[in-house]
Design a protein around this motif. Structure first.
Motif, PDB file in Angstrom:
ATOM      1  N   THR A   1       0.851  -1.185   0.000  1.00 48.35           N
ATOM      2  CA  THR A   1       0.000   0.000   0.000  1.00 48.35           C
ATOM      3  C   THR A   1       0.892   1.241   0.000  1.00 48.35           C
ATOM      4  O   THR A   1       2.116   1.128  -0.051  1.00 48.35           O
ATOM      5  N   SER A   2       0.249   2.401   0.047  1.00 52.97           N
ATOM      6  CA  SER A   2       1.013   3.657   0.070  1.00 52.97           C
ATOM      7  C   SER A   2       1.119   4.163   1.506  1.00 52.97           C
ATOM      8  O   SER A   2       0.161   4.036   2.283  1.00 52.97           O
TER       9      SER A   2
ATOM     10  N   ALA B   1      -1.872   6.021   3.177  1.00 54.36           N
ATOM     11  CA  ALA B   1      -3.193   5.618   2.673  1.00 54.36           C
ATOM     12  C   ALA B   1      -4.036   5.053   3.818  1.00 54.36           C
ATOM     13  O   ALA B   1      -3.637   5.091   4.982  1.00 54.36           O
ATOM     14  N   TYR B   2      -5.182   4.466   3.499  1.00 50.37           N
ATOM     15  CA  TYR B   2      -6.248   4.159   4.445  1.00 50.37           C
ATOM     16  C   TYR B   2      -5.792   3.306   5.640  1.00 50.37           C
ATOM     17  O   TYR B   2      -5.481   2.125   5.490  1.00 50.37           O
TER      18      TYR B   2
ATOM     19  N   LYS C   1       5.116  -0.479   2.315  1.00 45.04           N
ATOM     20  CA  LYS C   1       4.562   0.809   1.904  1.00 45.04           C
ATOM     21  C   LYS C   1       5.485   1.522   0.930  1.00 45.04           C
ATOM     22  O   LYS C   1       6.700   1.520   1.117  1.00 45.04           O
TER      23      LYS C   1
ATOM     24  N   TYR D   1       3.953   8.320  -1.609  1.00 43.44           N
ATOM     25  CA  TYR D   1       3.204   9.081  -2.614  1.00 43.44           C
ATOM     26  C   TYR D   1       4.204   9.815  -3.513  1.00 43.44           C
ATOM     27  O   TYR D   1       5.324  10.148  -3.113  1.00 43.44           O
TER      28      TYR D   1
ATOM     29  N   GLU E   1      -1.038   8.613  -5.268  1.00 40.78           N
ATOM     30  CA  GLU E   1      -0.493   7.269  -5.104  1.00 40.78           C
ATOM     31  C   GLU E   1       0.313   6.932  -6.368  1.00 40.78           C
ATOM     32  O   GLU E   1      -0.104   7.237  -7.482  1.00 40.78           O
TER      33      GLU E   1
ATOM     34  N   LEU F   1      -5.167   0.388  -3.441  1.00 37.88           N
ATOM     35  CA  LEU F   1      -5.135   1.686  -4.113  1.00 37.88           C
ATOM     36  C   LEU F   1      -6.488   2.348  -3.932  1.00 37.88           C
ATOM     37  O   LEU F   1      -7.525   1.742  -4.222  1.00 37.88           O
ATOM     38  N   SER F   2      -6.498   3.581  -3.431  1.00 39.42           N
ATOM     39  CA  SER F   2      -7.763   4.310  -3.413  1.00 39.42           C
ATOM     40  C   SER F   2      -7.728   5.312  -4.557  1.00 39.42           C
ATOM     41  O   SER F   2      -6.772   6.062  -4.724  1.00 39.42           O
TER      42      SER F   2
ATOM     43  N   ASP G   1      -8.066   9.378  -4.484  1.00 43.09           N
ATOM     44  CA  ASP G   1      -7.303   9.104  -3.268  1.00 43.09           C
ATOM     45  C   ASP G   1      -7.832   9.840  -2.042  1.00 43.09           C
ATOM     46  O   ASP G   1      -8.213  11.002  -2.109  1.00 43.09           O
TER      47      ASP G   1
END
Lengths: 369, 369
Positions: free
Chosen positions: B113-114, B117-118, B134, B137, B142, B161-162, B165
């Motif tokens: 993930t980033s 992120a969430y 991770k 960004y 992202e 990925l959102s 974002d």
């Protein structure tokens, strides 16, 4: 067709679900049930104050729910005379049972329950890789001695007990449960499902002793409180275990509308008293209808009556199917010898009239086949 | 104090929670927020038709919800032009993310993930024993290439990925996402969180291709539809994966009221158009208020605006705290360098007026400290 990338645990799980909803049966039959008496819902409905609170809360549905369920936990704490730190609120007992198993049962760990007890608990145990050991009912009640012996034998992490019992309606009194709790090994936790505790005047629930390290108790707004569709229940246990739910639970999992409704329902003790009277009256009605048709009602401390059909499981299943064809949704125990019975939820007079009309025809159909 | 009988996995989990709700802040401050602009809720509210449907459904709350969410899945299938077998409904994206991780991530499996992120996704990955990797960004978005490279390097089971974002509001266009999807290794699944997809006219969502084996997409009624408090969302993916949710999900986990409300909300496309206009207007208002106070708004395809405060994370956190003291609830990105920003949700004019009054004072306070 299973996805090849599932974990080995997930890939090995069966596709069967704990319960098929009545809506699926209605869709298959292309007809709505006239009496919905199969899921031990409360057709008497929620407290009018709860309905009003939920209707008002619909306006505020744009706001996420309070993830701490603070107000409801405070009210429950006051209601039961225990600390709020001993209470975790979830989207019904089902979800809370899932979190309980997840926290305490590792792959291969032993779990003890009764053969014929709540399928959704078994579903969660399998889902987290636990190994179920089942003991048989004795005299249509969960067998406390057998549960304890099996737990000791298997070094079980959990024992599941519903009291009052579903699907048989039987119960152990508060003193028996307290004595049972005292004998549970310290490495084991009793999952005490008290979904039906508020349904009758039966003294089945022992006094609260929430710091007892070996017990976690489950209550719901789905049964006597009549809010099954809102999805809200709670668990009471020692702080160390209740606190651990915060590590795994879906923090924003209980709807704001449900929280608001439960607060109002809890405060309306007069209505709960009325519901208890309506349940008692309906228990009498179902029992009388059963007896008039040669079926024997079992004693119950719940909002349903389990009726002995006097023959085997195949016969009872035919009765159930024939009732469904006549617009009456009921359920029945899943395993022998309990499955000689059908289980009928309490409901208002209109449902009792429908049942009274349908039952003799259903029995005749079941006998003919 | 952790319970000694927890599984080793559960015992090792931290006690931190993904988000503290604004209600907890209000209780601590003993004052209610005047403007609730922190959780990307929609203060414009749900469709009046959804409110009416939910208020009516409160009467029927005694019935368990349909565990198959049949009607809503049929409507969603028609709405998106895909098969209902590709859709699973859950109590918000949060719960669905949990089930997704549970199905696909075994202990020790890599997940990408980033950084920033969430948090709730990360919470679930940790909760099931996955190992998070991770990437940073790039230009406040992202970084698709970095996500892919890291997934290949670590043989990741999932990429999160959102798009658009959260928390930055940035987005990749539909073609970029489609090209990204084509490059995902076949042993990896993209968790594409499209919570904000309905908030703007930005073409961020690729065409539906639900049989694509490597993608599961998440939508919610919590954002543009304004129903965060009802807890309902859905996932779209290949049948083999969507079907597997039936092995682990809480089948009766979505409230009947939420299902009814979501059906009505989905049908009210006029209201969704209005909300989109109100969001666009509010984005302009927040941007203008920010600029007037020396803060730079970042482009957004969501229902929030992320504003650069022009200094470091400590400064932005002081702005946030000072806004809270003035009755304005906002949130901000959690990690540097994103945490130079604050994040403000869209809302109606009354909230904008409150923000406009509070922001200059909050900035002054933050500068002084």
């Amino acid at each position: 067709m299973s996805d090849p990338r599932l974990t080995s645990l997930a890939a090995a799980l069966p596709d069967t679900v704990p319960f098929v909803g009545p809506e699926a049966q209605e869709r298959a039959a292309k007809a709505a049930f006239r009496a919905r008496l199969g899921a031990n819902e409360s057709p008497f409905g929620p407290s009018p104050r709860a309905v009003e609170a939920m209707a008002r809360a619909a306006q505020d549905a744009w706001m996420y729910p309070d993830p701490e369920n603070h107000e409801l936990r405070q009210s429950l704490a006051q209601h039961h005379g225990i600390g709020a730190d001993h209470i975790v609120v979830g989207a019904g007992i089902d979800g809370l049972l899932g979190s309980t198993v997840r926290l305490l049962v590792d792959r291969g760990d032993a779990v003890v329950t009764s053969d014929g007890a709540y399928p959704t608990f078994n579903y969660h145990v399998a889902g987290f890789g636990g190994v179920l050991h089942k003991v048989t009912y004795r005299d249509d009640a969960e067998d406390l001695d057998a549960l304890l012996d099996k737990a000791v034998e298997m070094d079980a992490k959990l024992i599941y007990l519903s009291n009052p019992d579903n699907p048989m309606g039987s119960w152990h009194d508060a003193d028996s449960i307290a004595a049972f709790i005292d004998r549970i090994p310290e490495t084991c936790v009793l999952v005490l499902d008290e979904a039906y505790a508020e349904c009758s005047a039966a003294r089945s629930a022992p006094a609260w002793a929430p710091e007892h390290p070996n017990v976690i108790r489950f209550r719901t707004f789905s049964k006597a409180y009549g809010m099954a569709g809102a999805r809200i229940g709670y668990a009471v246990g020692p702080k160390s275990l209740i606190g651990a739910f915060g590590k795994v639970r879906n923090h924003f999992g209980v709807s704001r509308i449900a929280q608001t409704g439960a607060l109002a329902a809890l405060a309306d003790t007069d209505y709960l008293d009325e519901v208890r009277e309506m349940i008692a009256h309906s228990v009498e009605r179902i029992s009388a209808i059963g007896r008039a048709n040669g079926l024997q009602p079992l004693p119950t401390a719940t909002n349903f009556v389990t009726l002995e059909c006097g023959r085997d499981g195949d016969f009872a299943r035919r009765v159930l199917t024939s009732l469904a064809e006549r617009g009456v949704f009921i359920r029945m125990p899943g395993v022998a010898p309990l499955d000689r019975c059908i289980r009928i939820s309490c409901g208002p007079e209109r449902d009792m009239v429908t049942l009274k009309q349908a039952l003799p025809i259903a029995l005749e159909m079941a006998t003919k086949k």
